[in-house]
Design an enzyme around this catalytic site. Sequence first.
Site, mmCIF file in Angstrom:
data_model
loop_
_atom_site.group_PDB
_atom_site.id
_atom_site.type_symbol
_atom_site.label_atom_id
_atom_site.label_comp_id
_atom_site.label_asym_id
_atom_site.label_seq_id
_atom_site.Cartn_x
_atom_site.Cartn_y
_atom_site.Cartn_z
ATOM 1 N N CYS A 164 0.865 -1.185 0.000
ATOM 2 C CA CYS A 164 0.000 0.000 0.000
ATOM 3 C C CYS A 164 0.904 1.238 0.000
ATOM 4 O O CYS A 164 1.917 1.278 0.704
ATOM 5 C CB CYS A 164 -0.917 -0.003 1.222
ATOM 6 N N CYS A 202 2.104 3.104 3.336
ATOM 7 C CA CYS A 202 2.376 2.257 4.503
ATOM 8 C C CYS A 202 3.870 1.976 4.658
ATOM 9 O O CYS A 202 4.534 1.531 3.715
ATOM 10 C CB CYS A 202 1.612 0.943 4.356
ATOM 11 N N CYS A 209 3.600 2.997 11.931
ATOM 12 C CA CYS A 209 3.744 1.578 12.238
ATOM 13 C C CYS A 209 4.621 0.905 11.183
ATOM 14 O O CYS A 209 4.414 1.066 10.002
ATOM 15 C CB CYS A 209 2.362 0.919 12.272
HETATM 16 S S1 SF4 Z 1 0.653 -3.792 6.287
HETATM 17 FE FE1 SF4 Z 1 0.701 -1.973 4.990
HETATM 18 S S2 SF4 Z 1 1.115 -2.757 2.912
HETATM 19 FE FE2 SF4 Z 1 0.377 -4.463 4.165
HETATM 20 S S3 SF4 Z 1 -1.849 -4.532 3.841
HETATM 21 FE FE3 SF4 Z 1 -1.479 -3.315 5.718
HETATM 22 S S4 SF4 Z 1 -1.428 -1.199 4.955
HETATM 23 FE FE4 SF4 Z 1 -1.123 -2.526 3.134
#
Ligand code: SF4
Length: 375
Positions: A121, A124, A347
């Site tokens: 994502c 993230c 995070c």
């Molecule tokens: S940890 Fe991060 S990259 Fe993985 S699904 Fe969750 S938001 Fe998306």
Amino acid sequence: MTASQTEKVNLLGLSLDKLAAFFDSLGEKRFRAVQVLKWIHQSGVDDFEQMTNVSKALRQKLADLAEIRAPKVLEQWDSADGTRKWLIEVAGGNAIETVYIPDGDRGTLCVSSQVGCSLDCSFCATGKQGFNRDLTAAEIIGQVWIACKSFGQLEPKGPRKVTNVVMMGMGEPLLNFDNVVDAMNLMMEDNAYGISKRRVTLSTSGVVPALDRLADVTDVSLAISLHAPNDELRNELVPINKKYPIAMLLDSAKRYIERMPDTHRKMTIEYTLMREVNDRPEHAEQLAELLRDVPVKINLIPFNPFELSDYQRVSNNALRRFQQILLDKGFTVTVRTTRGDDIAAACGQLAGSVNDRTRRSERYRNAERPVRIVG
Ligand code: SF4
């Protein structure tokens, strides 16, 4: 660690049924499994010798064949606001993060399910590390064990600090289905942590085939990491959306909620607000339209910027405006307040410095900035 140790069965991650099967294989009755389960998860014991209601002979047998091995805490940080964060070493020299967030009489533990994440994502920090491996059930429930022990919760008459668990840390829990289900079952098991199913939440970015199977094995609460009100924008923010678009995801989530035995369950919609990316009034209007017939409460999360991110935190004005539009349409809307600012950034950042094996973060550093879709 010696070779013989690695061959031992780690009892920490075994659900009651699996522990009972293990005891059955030793010719022991199920009530022994209940006793040992309580020692591990309700008293925090990791040494068979301390299990005083288990016979000496059985304790010796267990010590020969099994172990209770939690992952190791590398560091623990305490914030002035009561937030506590752990950097935890798991097998193979990897690290994960677990965060405890107190809020009144509620204490929520945010638990990781994978080392890194494959879903990438765009906002993230964990996604920037790439995927390393799935956590075992012992490593997942081990985070709850570590947190409860650190607060003295497993002492006789210890305080009940961890009241809620969200599978919302590093990783996509539905891509580590069996281990996550086993660990969640232990969280809810009366002879272990006894947390109600309403207080254990699985958060997914939308692995639809796995979500379709979830109601067959559990009835925990569900959160959907939506973050965008249309497919064009979500394809950019949450790339798995290209495979399982919003309509397909919401249909699957609705089916999950409809199968819950209690009728008033709602799913939580997580929506991370990023400045001028997904925070405009038209986005709020689209979101309201999208969720018109879906039993939801909406949790707005102001984006927390980190080193490699392309996005910025939403302005307070845009946040209030976005929330008000949804409130006016009759939705329940909460805003996640930023917690633990003095101990943590986004995070996944801390563990990221330990884990980045795939060098994805380097590729990000060197890559041209992606084109942002706004509108
Ligand atoms: S940890 Fe991060 S990259 Fe993985 S699904 Fe969750 S938001 Fe998306």
